[in-house]
Design a protein around this motif. Structure first.
Motif, PDB file in Angstrom:
ATOM      1  N   ILE A  34       0.836  -1.212   0.000  1.00 58.11           N
ATOM      2  CA  ILE A  34       0.000   0.000   0.000  1.00 58.11           C
ATOM      3  C   ILE A  34       0.861   1.249   0.000  1.00 58.11           C
ATOM      4  O   ILE A  34       0.605   2.209  -0.743  1.00 58.11           O
ATOM      5  N   LEU A  35       1.896   1.240   0.831  1.00 57.80           N
ATOM      6  CA  LEU A  35       2.787   2.409   0.889  1.00 57.80           C
ATOM      7  C   LEU A  35       3.498   2.615  -0.447  1.00 57.80           C
ATOM      8  O   LEU A  35       3.638   3.763  -0.914  1.00 57.80           O
ATOM      9  N   LEU A  36       3.926   1.522  -1.058  1.00 53.96           N
ATOM     10  CA  LEU A  36       4.635   1.632  -2.335  1.00 53.96           C
ATOM     11  C   LEU A  36       3.703   2.148  -3.426  1.00 53.96           C
ATOM     12  O   LEU A  36       4.102   3.006  -4.238  1.00 53.96           O
ATOM     13  N   ILE A  37       2.476   1.637  -3.458  1.00 53.23           N
ATOM     14  CA  ILE A  37       1.501   2.128  -4.449  1.00 53.23           C
ATOM     15  C   ILE A  37       1.209   3.603  -4.214  1.00 53.23           C
ATOM     16  O   ILE A  37       1.094   4.392  -5.175  1.00 53.23           O
ATOM     17  N   PHE A  38       1.104   3.986  -2.970  1.00 57.27           N
ATOM     18  CA  PHE A  38       0.861   5.400  -2.645  1.00 57.27           C
ATOM     19  C   PHE A  38       2.025   6.269  -3.120  1.00 57.27           C
ATOM     20  O   PHE A  38       1.826   7.361  -3.684  1.00 57.27           O
ATOM     21  N   ARG A  41       1.886   6.497  -6.922  1.00 55.92           N
ATOM     22  CA  ARG A  41       0.804   7.395  -7.345  1.00 55.92           C
ATOM     23  C   ARG A  41       1.214   8.862  -7.143  1.00 55.92           C
ATOM     24  O   ARG A  41       1.015   9.712  -8.035  1.00 55.92           O
ATOM     25  N   ASN A  42       1.784   9.145  -5.984  1.00 56.09           N
ATOM     26  CA  ASN A  42       2.228  10.518  -5.732  1.00 56.09           C
ATOM     27  C   ASN A  42       3.302  10.956  -6.717  1.00 56.09           C
ATOM     28  O   ASN A  42       3.341  12.114  -7.166  1.00 56.09           O
ATOM     29  N   TYR A  43       4.176  10.005  -7.047  1.00 60.64           N
ATOM     30  CA  TYR A  43       5.249  10.339  -7.987  1.00 60.64           C
ATOM     31  C   TYR A  43       4.677  10.702  -9.352  1.00 60.64           C
ATOM     32  O   TYR A  43       5.053  11.731  -9.944  1.00 60.64           O
ATOM     33  N   TYR A  44       3.773   9.855  -9.859  1.00 59.17           N
ATOM     34  CA  TYR A  44       3.200  10.116 -11.180  1.00 59.17           C
ATOM     35  C   TYR A  44       2.348  11.388 -11.176  1.00 59.17           C
ATOM     36  O   TYR A  44       2.405  12.194 -12.123  1.00 59.17           O
ATOM     37  N   TYR A  45       1.555  11.578 -10.140  1.00 64.59           N
ATOM     38  CA  TYR A  45       0.710  12.771 -10.072  1.00 64.59           C
ATOM     39  C   TYR A  45       1.556  14.030  -9.922  1.00 64.59           C
ATOM     40  O   TYR A  45       1.242  15.078 -10.520  1.00 64.59           O
ATOM     41  N   SER A  46       2.625  13.944  -9.132  1.00 67.33           N
ATOM     42  CA  SER A  46       3.513  15.112  -8.980  1.00 67.33           C
ATOM     43  C   SER A  46       4.219  15.431 -10.285  1.00 67.33           C
ATOM     44  O   SER A  46       4.397  16.607 -10.642  1.00 67.33           O
ATOM     45  N   ILE A 169      -2.065   7.961 -17.071  1.00 65.28           N
ATOM     46  CA  ILE A 169      -1.311   7.899 -15.817  1.00 65.28           C
ATOM     47  C   ILE A 169      -1.942   6.886 -14.861  1.00 65.28           C
ATOM     48  O   ILE A 169      -1.253   6.067 -14.243  1.00 65.28           O
ATOM     49  N   ASP A 170      -3.272   6.933 -14.730  1.00 64.88           N
ATOM     50  CA  ASP A 170      -3.959   5.982 -13.849  1.00 64.88           C
ATOM     51  C   ASP A 170      -3.773   4.549 -14.339  1.00 64.88           C
ATOM     52  O   ASP A 170      -3.639   3.610 -13.535  1.00 64.88           O
ATOM     53  N   HIS A 171      -3.764   4.382 -15.670  1.00 64.68           N
ATOM     54  CA  HIS A 171      -3.532   3.053 -16.214  1.00 64.68           C
ATOM     55  C   HIS A 171      -2.124   2.561 -15.874  1.00 64.68           C
ATOM     56  O   HIS A 171      -1.923   1.388 -15.501  1.00 64.68           O
ATOM     57  N   GLN A 172      -1.156   3.492 -15.972  1.00 71.09           N
ATOM     58  CA  GLN A 172       0.221   3.130 -15.635  1.00 71.09           C
ATOM     59  C   GLN A 172       0.349   2.775 -14.154  1.00 71.09           C
ATOM     60  O   GLN A 172       1.018   1.792 -13.786  1.00 71.09           O
ATOM     61  N   ILE A 173      -0.324   3.575 -13.330  1.00 76.16           N
ATOM     62  CA  ILE A 173      -0.305   3.294 -11.877  1.00 76.16           C
ATOM     63  C   ILE A 173      -0.960   1.945 -11.589  1.00 76.16           C
ATOM     64  O   ILE A 173      -0.480   1.167 -10.753  1.00 76.16           O
ATOM     65  N   LEU A 174      -2.057   1.658 -12.307  1.00 78.23           N
ATOM     66  CA  LEU A 174      -2.747   0.393 -12.112  1.00 78.23           C
ATOM     67  C   LEU A 174      -1.842  -0.770 -12.496  1.00 78.23           C
ATOM     68  O   LEU A 174      -1.778  -1.779 -11.780  1.00 78.23           O
ATOM     69  N   MET A 175      -1.130  -0.660 -13.607  1.00 78.95           N
ATOM     70  CA  MET A 175      -0.232  -1.725 -14.030  1.00 78.95           C
ATOM     71  C   MET A 175       0.883  -1.952 -13.007  1.00 78.95           C
ATOM     72  O   MET A 175       1.234  -3.096 -12.674  1.00 78.95           O
ATOM     73  N   ILE A 176       1.422  -0.853 -12.511  1.00 77.69           N
ATOM     74  CA  ILE A 176       2.485  -0.977 -11.502  1.00 77.69           C
ATOM     75  C   ILE A 176       1.928  -1.594 -10.223  1.00 77.69           C
ATOM     76  O   ILE A 176       2.570  -2.437  -9.576  1.00 77.69           O
ATOM     77  N   SER A 177       0.709  -1.187  -9.847  1.00 75.45           N
ATOM     78  CA  SER A 177       0.072  -1.743  -8.640  1.00 75.45           C
ATOM     79  C   SER A 177      -0.159  -3.242  -8.793  1.00 75.45           C
ATOM     80  O   SER A 177       0.071  -4.022  -7.847  1.00 75.45           O
TER      81      SER A 177
END
Length: 504
Positions: A34-38, A41-46, A169-177
């Protein structure tokens, strides 16, 4: 499943490991996931925010540069910049009028009136004049909006606004998650199966050990554990098998001891009963009466010595065997023992030789217990000798120790039985009388005097028992020679102590 088995299953090593190890590790990995996904996500959004902000800065700089030319139509220039924006396929650029309405966009389509413009409100209130927000459009698409307030002279436009879709971006985050989740699951499964393999390699042998140990507890020593590995469990199997063998031997010796003692008790009791009846019926025959009383007295004394031997063994087992220590002349006790057996040896056709030195140093010990040891050894030597054999008793000093050698030319002891002759209940020869514990008691008494009792024997040749005791110079005598027990052993000559634990 029985209640006992259910309880055992509930508190098994496997359940304990699953609950306390895998459970804890899984919880930690989930938290880390959870921490890593967070963080991702913060990295991509930032990064997206920084990217839009930099693009907005380029556009606002171009607008501000255009506003510096007095001949420029400011409104036309802003519309031209918005409509001609070269990244319109990725970013929607909008121009907002002073009344808050979107006047022109890079794609030509105006946003819905239902869409939020909180970023515009934030920009107007911000000291930097920039507002950034992420929200869902009325179409359901998530976007990031960046608004920058501008104020070129003579312009009817108050701010520029950029919208960028967060879909990629959300798709990329989802794949990484998903990838992180797969890695976590792989780690948990790897830990589970490797742990289960390890636990199984421990639990299964332990269950086998437990099953056979329960049989040992019921007295069944027929089975043995199979040693499959040379590790701690293998050593445990060896130890349990050794324990079972020793328990089996002890159980066998105990049964033989009970049988032997029963026989030894029955013989004198039968004699006493028979002669009591004879004496009662032939009271007038004085010779028969005297003979019967001698037999009764002798057998009674024999029973008394057997009981005393059993009591001594019990005291040794409970660590209650006590000694009355004093300075003693060891030759006096040894000489009295030889005197006791001279007539008996002569009657049996056995030669009893005593090589008595003129003088020996004194010994600090319990004279009654030491005499008990001498009687036991000499009695065994005569008991396991045949007519025509010789028993020799010799005492001498060597290296500040008193050495007492009692040897015979009797039947001897086999190599297999020799290491066991000082073991409780062991009898090398079941054809001779004795309880099988006399030599164990004798060895304990000598050890408590700081000495040693060693046996050398060859079957068919004879046996030599070597007793060593420290001289009084080697053992500090207490200032106050207080007795450690009120129980005394009679100093009168006693009958030989029956003992099938013969040093032969």
């Amino acid at each position: 499943m029985s209640a006992e088995n259910r309880k055992s299953s509930k508190h098994s090593i496997t359940q304990h490991w699953l609950r306390n190890n895998i459970g804890v590790v899984t919880a930690i990995l989930v938290v880390l996931e959870i921490l890593l996904i967070f963080v991702v996500r913060n990295y991509y959004y930032s990064s997206a925010r920084q990217y839009l902000t930099s693009k907005m800065k380029i556009v606002t700089t171009a607008v501000m540069n255009a506003s510096g030319d007095d001949q420029t139509n400011y409104n036309t220039e802003i519309r031209s910049i918005v409509e001609g924006y070269d990244e319109k396929d990725k970013i929607e650029l909008m121009a907002i009028k002073t009344d808050g309405e979107v006047d022109v966009t890079s794609s030509g389509f105006s946003p819905s009136v239902d869409d939020s413009m909180s970023d515009y409100e934030e920009a107007k209130k911000s000291d930097t004049g920039v507002g950034v927000q992420i929200y869902d459009l009325s179409t359901g698409e998530k976007v990031m909006a960046v608004t920058s307030v501008i104020s070129p002279r003579g312009s009817e436009y108050e701010a520029l606004r950029m919208l960028s879709s967060m879909k990629n971006i959300d798709h990329q985050i989802l794949m990484i998650s998903i990838l992180i989740t797969i890695i976590v699951l792989a780690i948990v499964l790897l830990l589970f199966f490797s742990g289960m393999f390890f636990i199984k390699s421990i639990v299964m042998p332990i269950r086998s050990i437990n099953s056979i140990a329960r049989k040992f507890a019921t007295g069944d020593f027929s089975e043995r554990l199979e040693k499959k590995r040379n590790d701690e469990l293998g050593e445990l199997c060896d130890s349990i098998n050794y324990m079972a063998q020793e328990l089996s031997n002890t159980e066998q010796m105990k049964n033989e001891f009970i049988s032997s003692v029963s026989h030894e008790l029955r013989t004198p009791l039968t004699a006493i009963k028979g002669w009591t009846e004879t004496v009662t019926s032939m009271y007038d025959d004085k010779e028969t009466f005297k003979k019967g009383m001698r037999v009764i007295t002798s057998e009674t004394e024999r029973l008394s010595q057997m009981v005393e031997e059993l009591l001594d063994f019990s005291r040794i087992q409970d660590n209650r065997l006590t000694l009355i220590m004093d300075t003693i002349d060891i030759l006096a006790e040894l000489g009295e023992t030889v005197l006791i057996y001279q007539e008996r040896a002569k009657a049996l056709g056995i030669t009893l030789n005593y090589y008595e030195p003129k003088m020996l140093p004194f010994v600090y010990g319990d004279k009654n217990r030491l005499r008990q040891v001498f009687i036991n050894i000499v009695d065994n030597a005569i008991k396991y000798s045949n007519k025509g054999d010789t028993v020799s008793v010799e005492a001498y000093e060597e290296d500040n120790e008193i050495c007492i050698s009692i040897s015979d030319t009797g039947m001897g002891i086999s190599k297999e039985d020799l290491p066991k002759v000082k073991t409780k209940f062991f009898k090398a020869n079941h054809t001779r009388r004795g309880s099988g514990i006399g030599l164990a008691v004798a060895d304990e008494i000598i050890q408590r005097h700081g000495g040693s009792l060693e046996i050398n024997s060859e079957q068919g040749v004879g046996t030599t028992v070597m007793i060593t005791l420290p001289c009084i110079e080697q053992k500090e005598k207490p200032d106050n020679q207080a007795t450690v027990d009120v129980e005394l052993i009679s100093s009168e000559p006693i009958e030989p102590i029956d003992n099938e634990n013969a040093p032969k």
